[in-house]
Write an enzyme that holds these catalytic residues in place. Structure first.
Site, PDB file in Angstrom:
ATOM      1  N   ASP A  51       0.840  -1.203   0.000  1.00 16.44           N
ATOM      2  CA  ASP A  51       0.000   0.000   0.000  1.00 16.44           C
ATOM      3  C   ASP A  51       0.872   1.249   0.000  1.00 16.44           C
ATOM      4  O   ASP A  51       2.084   1.183   0.264  1.00 16.44           O
ATOM      5  CB  ASP A  51      -0.933  -0.001   1.224  1.00 16.44           C
ATOM      6  CG  ASP A  51      -0.177  -0.025   2.537  1.00 16.44           C
ATOM      7  OD1 ASP A  51       0.857  -0.735   2.636  1.00 16.44           O
ATOM      8  OD2 ASP A  51      -0.579   0.676   3.485  1.00 16.44           O
ATOM      9  N   ASP A  77      12.845  -5.613   7.288  1.00 20.27           N
ATOM     10  CA  ASP A  77      11.768  -4.774   6.758  1.00 20.27           C
ATOM     11  C   ASP A  77      12.375  -3.454   6.290  1.00 20.27           C
ATOM     12  O   ASP A  77      13.584  -3.224   6.437  1.00 20.27           O
ATOM     13  CB  ASP A  77      10.717  -4.541   7.857  1.00 20.27           C
ATOM     14  CG  ASP A  77       9.401  -3.989   7.314  1.00 20.27           C
ATOM     15  OD1 ASP A  77       9.213  -3.928   6.084  1.00 20.27           O
ATOM     16  OD2 ASP A  77       8.539  -3.603   8.148  1.00 20.27           O
ATOM     17  N   HIS A 137       6.561   9.942   1.192  1.00 15.63           N
ATOM     18  CA  HIS A 137       5.339  10.564   1.741  1.00 15.63           C
ATOM     19  C   HIS A 137       5.177  12.008   1.252  1.00 15.63           C
ATOM     20  O   HIS A 137       4.258  12.692   1.673  1.00 15.63           O
ATOM     21  CB  HIS A 137       5.284  10.523   3.282  1.00 15.63           C
ATOM     22  CG  HIS A 137       5.094   9.144   3.843  1.00 15.63           C
ATOM     23  ND1 HIS A 137       4.446   8.894   5.033  1.00 15.63           N
ATOM     24  CD2 HIS A 137       5.452   7.930   3.380  1.00 15.63           C
ATOM     25  CE1 HIS A 137       4.444   7.585   5.267  1.00 15.63           C
ATOM     26  NE2 HIS A 137       5.050   6.985   4.276  1.00 15.63           N
ATOM     27  N   GLU A 189       0.134  -1.193   5.698  1.00 23.80           N
ATOM     28  CA  GLU A 189       1.195  -0.688   6.592  1.00 23.80           C
ATOM     29  C   GLU A 189       0.954   0.773   6.950  1.00 23.80           C
ATOM     30  O   GLU A 189       1.193   1.191   8.085  1.00 23.80           O
ATOM     31  CB  GLU A 189       2.564  -0.844   5.905  1.00 23.80           C
ATOM     32  CG  GLU A 189       3.765  -0.599   6.826  1.00 23.80           C
ATOM     33  CD  GLU A 189       4.237   0.855   6.902  1.00 23.80           C
ATOM     34  OE1 GLU A 189       5.061   1.173   7.765  1.00 23.80           O
ATOM     35  OE2 GLU A 189       3.775   1.679   6.097  1.00 23.80           O
ATOM     36  N   GLU A 190       0.500   1.547   5.980  1.00 25.04           N
ATOM     37  CA  GLU A 190       0.390   2.996   6.202  1.00 25.04           C
ATOM     38  C   GLU A 190      -0.753   3.351   7.154  1.00 25.04           C
ATOM     39  O   GLU A 190      -0.880   4.499   7.566  1.00 25.04           O
ATOM     40  CB  GLU A 190       0.220   3.724   4.860  1.00 25.04           C
ATOM     41  CG  GLU A 190       1.372   3.492   3.872  1.00 25.04           C
ATOM     42  CD  GLU A 190       2.705   4.098   4.312  1.00 25.04           C
ATOM     43  OE1 GLU A 190       2.761   4.707   5.399  1.00 25.04           O
ATOM     44  OE2 GLU A 190       3.691   3.941   3.574  1.00 25.04           O
ATOM     45  N   ASP A 229       8.684   3.903  -1.375  1.00 29.38           N
ATOM     46  CA  ASP A 229       7.966   3.413  -0.167  1.00 29.38           C
ATOM     47  C   ASP A 229       6.674   2.736  -0.596  1.00 29.38           C
ATOM     48  O   ASP A 229       5.655   3.382  -0.705  1.00 29.38           O
ATOM     49  CB  ASP A 229       7.693   4.612   0.756  1.00 29.38           C
ATOM     50  CG  ASP A 229       7.012   4.196   2.042  1.00 29.38           C
ATOM     51  OD1 ASP A 229       6.975   2.991   2.340  1.00 29.38           O
ATOM     52  OD2 ASP A 229       6.498   5.078   2.743  1.00 29.38           O
TER      53      ASP A 229
END
Ligand SMILES: [Zn+2]
Length: 515
Positions: free
Chosen positions: A151, A243, A487, A216-217, A182
């Site tokens: 995601d 990770d 982001h 995850e987000e 990301d």
């Protein structure tokens, strides 16, 4: 023995008297002895400090460069470009609005990595997350888990992008779009790495899991957490987990000429506290000495005035032990002697928000509210303060310190949901860390390696019951500008960097899973 001096009369000379023009002959033996003693102490300290520098040895490793893992850059970049075009923005809705995009990603994986899908077991968890199992020849060895998430975060300001965020365009040598860094590159890198090894007929001794969450987000609740729970139920105890989290940074750390690969060995915890005050309301024409708005402002201000203490110990100290020996002589002297220079180094690091955050639990007031009308005294006022918790502190110790710092019984302090404790600190002497460090040296020979503290939360925190050795590193090279793309806007990766991501994961598998 008396201290040597140029005149031989040092004991009889009174500097204070001379300065004052005094003619009287006064003996001042004691101050001179104190001065001499101080000089001796300084000389001894300097001697010890300098003697420690040669003991401050480099912790870097060298290993033969990897040359036998061919990955076609333009073909792999094309797969990434197609993955970016599938908009998988995470949303709090129970049914992900981008479910079909996630399923589109799964189809892309199947099409692009046929050997992986022929040889590995693939399971779907909660509709969209994926768990692949690459069975090792020796099932008695503890497995390794490689993670990534499918995601992405939403687009704040589409106008700020040079290329459309979900266009996946390949322009000027870069793949552009949300998820290129990301974290779609990690998922594709792991799959491409495995595909490359399978094409060579490689078979691991140790079982390898690929764990790819889909949320995850927004906490990883239905993705990584569910995968970790399933592995735990099966009794899996992994040698290590890798990770996202760290990366190879270029020109980010001052005083280092080489790029620095930071491998997260811990991540900070997270908690938001709500402060609230209830007081008498009324008309603003007759205000009391202190209002609810004043009391809450004073509480927030006290928290800012009294930050949590900064320490150069724990993970930040370990990081300096890896970076220090690679720096200039003056910096080496300072960093080899943190017993002496610790407070100065801490003050220096605390002066920049990015390095400050690595030294302490940070205090960030993010919301303040109270009042509805300009001529009415509000009965309540509240504020939310977000804390990023250093390993060593806990949600409860943060709350206790906040209450004692505010020191105002009218202010109620409440822990808001979705907090997480800081992670445990993984070992830099473990086979997992050593394999990651060696692999970095083989694929990115220019880069120095250092352990680090990850300031944000990653999906890996859900795996604490599956392994005690959790590392956070994405094998991409980022400048300071690139850090803001994650982001932010204009997220992108160089086409020429894409193969290294896959080669890193492939070589890590060979280093960690061949025996
Ligand atoms: Zn991420």
């Amino acid at each position: 023995m008396e201290p040597p001096s140029r005149t031989g009369f040092a004991d009889e000379i009174d500097p204070a008297g001379l300065l004052a023009g005094a003619s009287e002959h006064i003996t001042m033996k004691r101050p001179v002895r104190i001065l001499f003693g101080a000089v001796v102490i300084v000389v001894v300290i300097l001697g010890v400090a300098l003697a420690r520098v040669p003991l401050f040895k480099s912790r870097q490793v060298t290993a033969p460069r990897v040359r036998d893992l061919p990955v076609n850059a333009s073909r792999f970049a094309e797969v990434l470009s197609r993955a970016v075009r599938l908009n998988t923005i995470s949303s709090e809705d129970p049914i992900p609005p981008h479910g079909s995009a996630l399923l589109g990603l799964h189809a892309l994986y199947r099409e692009s990595f046929p050997l992986v899908h022929a040889k590995l077991r693939r399971e779907v968890i909660n509709g969209y997350s994926l768990l692949y199992t690459w069975q090792g020849a020796n099932p008695s060895l503890p497995p390794v888990i490689l993670m990534g998430h499918q995601d992405v975060v939403p687009i704040d300001d589409p106008g700020a992008w040079s290329e459309p965020p979900f266009g996946g365009r390949i322009v000027k040598g870069f793949v552009w779009g949300r998820g290129t860094l990301d974290d779609k590159i990690a998922v594709l890198g792991v799959l491409q790495g495995a595909e490359t090894l399978l094409a060579k007929g490689y078979r691991p001794q140790r079982t390898i899991y690929f764990a790819f969450g889909h949320d995850e987000e927004i906490s990883g609740e239905h993705g990584a957490r569910a995968i970790a729970r399933e592995l735990k139920r099966r009794g899996v105890r992994a040698a290590f987990v890798l990770d996202e989290g760290g990366a190879i940074t270029k020109d980010v750390v001052g005083g280092l000429k080489r790029p620095l690969a930071v491998v997260g060995i811990a991540e900070k915890g997270y908690v938001s506290l709500e402060l609230s005050v209830k007081m008498e309301g009324g008309h603003s024409s007759m205000p009391p000495g202190e209002t609810a708005v004043g009391a809450i402002s004073a509480a927030v201000s006290r928290l800012e005035q009294h930050p949590f203490p900064a320490h150069v110990d724990g993970v930040s100290r370990q990081m300096l032990e890896y970076i220090g020996p690679e720096m200039s002589f003056a910096k080496r002297v300072a960093l080899a002697n943190l017993w002496l220079t610790g407070p100065v180094v801490a003050r220096e690091l605390a002066s920049e928000p990015a390095t400050n955050a690595g030294l302490r639990t940070t205090t960030a007031p993010t919301v303040i509210s109270g009042g509805v009308k300009d001529n009415v005294l509000p009965k309540t006022a509240s504020a939310i303060v977000n804390f990023r918790i250093l390993p060593g502190d806990t949600i409860s110790s943060v709350k206790d310190r906040v209450i004692s710092t505010i020191d105002d019984r009218r202010v109620q302090v409440r822990v808001l949901p979705f907090g997480s404790e800081p992670s445990a600190v993984s070992d830099t002497n473990s086979p997992g860390f050593r394999a990651i460090q060696k692999t970095i040296a083989q694929v990115f020979p220019d880069a120095l390696v250092a352990p680090s503290l990850v300031l944000g939360a990653t999906d890996s925190r859900h795996f604490k019951n599956v392994s005690s050795q959790i590392y956070r590193f994405l094998p991409v090279t980022l400048t300071e500008k690139d850090l803001a793309r994650i982001h932010g806007s204009d997220e992108r990766i160089a086409v020429s960097d894409c193969p290294h991501v896959a080669q890193f994961y492939a070589q890590l598998i060979r280093n960690a899973c061949s025996n």
